[in-house]
Scaffold this motif. Sequence first.
Motif, PDB file in Angstrom:
ATOM      1  N   GLY A   1       0.790  -1.218   0.000  1.00  0.00           N
ATOM      2  CA  GLY A   1       0.000   0.000   0.000  1.00  0.00           C
ATOM      3  C   GLY A   1       0.819   1.263   0.000  1.00  0.00           C
ATOM      4  O   GLY A   1       2.047   1.257  -0.111  1.00  0.00           O
ATOM      5  N   SER A   2       0.127   2.391   0.148  1.00  0.00           N
ATOM      6  CA  SER A   2       0.776   3.695   0.225  1.00  0.00           C
ATOM      7  C   SER A   2      -0.212   4.700   0.777  1.00  0.00           C
ATOM      8  O   SER A   2      -1.427   4.474   0.791  1.00  0.00           O
ATOM      9  N   THR A   3       0.327   5.830   1.218  1.00  0.00           N
ATOM     10  CA  THR A   3      -0.477   6.956   1.676  1.00  0.00           C
ATOM     11  C   THR A   3       0.011   8.198   0.957  1.00  0.00           C
ATOM     12  O   THR A   3       1.213   8.516   1.003  1.00  0.00           O
ATOM     13  N   THR A   4      -0.914   8.897   0.281  1.00  0.00           N
ATOM     14  CA  THR A   4      -0.550  10.091  -0.475  1.00  0.00           C
ATOM     15  C   THR A   4      -1.455  11.233  -0.061  1.00  0.00           C
ATOM     16  O   THR A   4      -2.687  11.115  -0.115  1.00  0.00           O
ATOM     17  N   GLY A   5      -0.873  12.343   0.357  1.00  0.00           N
ATOM     18  CA  GLY A   5      -1.661  13.509   0.730  1.00  0.00           C
ATOM     19  C   GLY A   5      -2.452  14.049  -0.444  1.00  0.00           C
ATOM     20  O   GLY A   5      -1.982  14.055  -1.587  1.00  0.00           O
ATOM     21  N   ALA A   6      -3.685  14.513  -0.157  1.00  0.00           N
ATOM     22  CA  ALA A   6      -4.562  15.037  -1.205  1.00  0.00           C
ATOM     23  C   ALA A   6      -4.991  16.470  -0.902  1.00  0.00           C
ATOM     24  O   ALA A   6      -6.053  16.914  -1.335  1.00  0.00           O
ATOM     25  N   GLY A   7      -4.170  17.205  -0.163  1.00  0.00           N
ATOM     26  CA  GLY A   7      -4.484  18.589   0.148  1.00  0.00           C
ATOM     27  C   GLY A   7      -5.463  18.703   1.293  1.00  0.00           C
ATOM     28  O   GLY A   7      -5.747  17.747   2.025  1.00  0.00           O
ATOM     29  N   THR A   8      -6.005  19.898   1.441  1.00  0.00           N
ATOM     30  CA  THR A   8      -6.987  20.150   2.497  1.00  0.00           C
ATOM     31  C   THR A   8      -8.350  20.426   1.886  1.00  0.00           C
ATOM     32  O   THR A   8      -8.466  20.746   0.701  1.00  0.00           O
ATOM     33  N   ARG A   9      -9.366  20.337   2.715  1.00  0.00           N
ATOM     34  CA  ARG A   9     -10.737  20.550   2.273  1.00  0.00           C
ATOM     35  C   ARG A   9     -11.008  22.054   2.246  1.00  0.00           C
ATOM     36  O   ARG A   9     -11.762  22.610   3.061  1.00  0.00           O
TER      37      ARG A   9
END
Length: 648
Positions: A377-385
């Motif tokens: 797996g992996s974790t990738t940031g997607a910015g803020t809401r």
Amino acid sequence: MTVAPFFYLLSLLSLLQRVGSASVPLDRTGWEATADSFHAGNEPAKAIDGNEGTFWHSEYAPDNPLPNTITIDMKGNYIVNGVSIQPRQDGSGNGRIGQHIIETSVDNSNWNRVAVGAYVNDATTKKTSFVARQARYVRVTAVTEAQGANNHSAAEVNLIDTIAPAYTAPNPSKGLWINTVDFPIVPAAAAVLPNGKILLWSAYKLDDFGGGNGFTQTAIYDPATGTSTQRTISNTQHDMFCPGISMDFNGRIIVTGGNNAEKTSIYNPDTDAWITAANMRIPRGYQSTTTTWDGKIFNIGGSWSGGNGGKNGEIYDVSANTWSLIQNALVSPMLTNDRGGVYRADNHAWLFAWKNGSVFQAGPSKAMNWYNTVGAGSTTGAGTRANDGDAMNGNAIMYDAPAGKILTAGGAANYQTDQARNNAYVITLNNPGQTPTVTQTAPMGFARGFANGVVLPDGTVFVTGGQSWVEPFSDATAVQTPELWVPSTGQWTQMNPMAIPRTYHSVALLLPDATVLNGGGGLCGNCGTNHWDGEIFVPPYLLNADGSRRARPGISQAPGSLKLGGTFSVTTDRAVTAFSLVRLGTATHTVNTDQRRVPLTFTKATTGNVYSVTLPGDAGVVLPGYWYLFAMDGSGTPSPAKIVKVLQ
């Protein structure tokens, strides 16, 4: 025969404050009630004699047939919004009412059903509340005796009603709350089953939680009949309070963690049986799970139970019955900045399965993330809401899955003892790993935490319940006016208010007839906020201007199973202008990761009402499993759903 009243009417303080009226005991002089049965020596008058040691009882012999119906004539019109029954108090359970129907009328001819359901089998006073109606008559049908016999009894009866200004019927353009459903438990979790029934559960007690006791109180509610049946589940050794919930591709309900934090239990609707599944690798409570494109169950967060922190991702292989850690699916990027620390900060993630084995985490943290669930797996940031903050116990609803559209609404910076917000945003997903677009939409009219969001067949979103100051086990600051969001305008419309507060531990689900069940709240033992019931909301799209039901289209013929990317034929009983799929939902603690909506493209045959409908081909968008299929006419009125199975 003329007999004394069997029930007493209970006015609710919250309603009184809303309509500006006063609640006072009514003088019962001259009132009459008719019933079909009583036993000499246990006349109905015993129920209003001020002595709990005496009671009314139906006729002993010959065997009293069910149901029993009692009609109370109040000799004048009143604003009625509740019924309450005190069972006999002599230690005997004989005659306790189980399944029941409650109706009101102004003329003893035209009747409105205001409540159905089942009362729990004990000696406590039973209270049923509902949206206020003007009535002269109250009719109660006792359908079954709670212990299986054919008789009924009741101890003391009192009547209280509302002296109010002239009654104004609710405006149907804002929807109608049509009746209350009494449950034999306080439901804190719920799931729609492939047969259209609703699975509900509380904890090890009917109305309270605490510890890992190895069993759970459940009920199954049938919207078609209004009946509820209660059962204690002990064979899985799992107290399923505060769990993660997901529906797999075969319609089974996968329940993880909670009070028994390492456990996994599965409800199989085909056999009506609970089975034990493999334990999770990490014990959890208040986690979220979501079914992924390949039929597995992704799980992350959950420090409420099983220890604090380190609740990284893991995945359940349904076929192999095994849990595996996902080494690089990290919980730390999705933590909120809750004053309660990680115990609260990793709770109730807003998870959405997406393309190519990905899961998008939309909140409640202001930070958003992509999780890859394949292999390590992996974790990738997607910015803020956008400019939203942490929004614990807010809502996130995928109202247009092919377009990647998610509405988020409400929540608070901290889990409890904090001011909720009315912020709302639209997230538009792109390809996995890419930063989505976030656009602020109009705010709700009310700040809400602990509310529930439900996507409707036409793509509008119904947000119901919650409170403006979030505090578990409290109905203070409850918001009893739901709101409807319209994607095409980005605006919210306030609907007619409900009768009963729905705050912490409430649930809401779309029903097969395109109405909404909103229920539960509390589950705190001897507290004042336990709600053993639900209310049914009829959206405006089902109502004429006078409040009567619209004529609605029907699906005459459609296949029971659909193939991803395939085309299928649907025949309707009249012309329609739209089709949509809505995945069957599961709900607990504001989280419903199963529901999503898919608008469908179609062409109409040259003759007749036959349509060729195309299903998108990506399993990350149209998760295989069970869905409602709706057809809508030119007025936006949906058909009753046909439940279909989407195949890989």
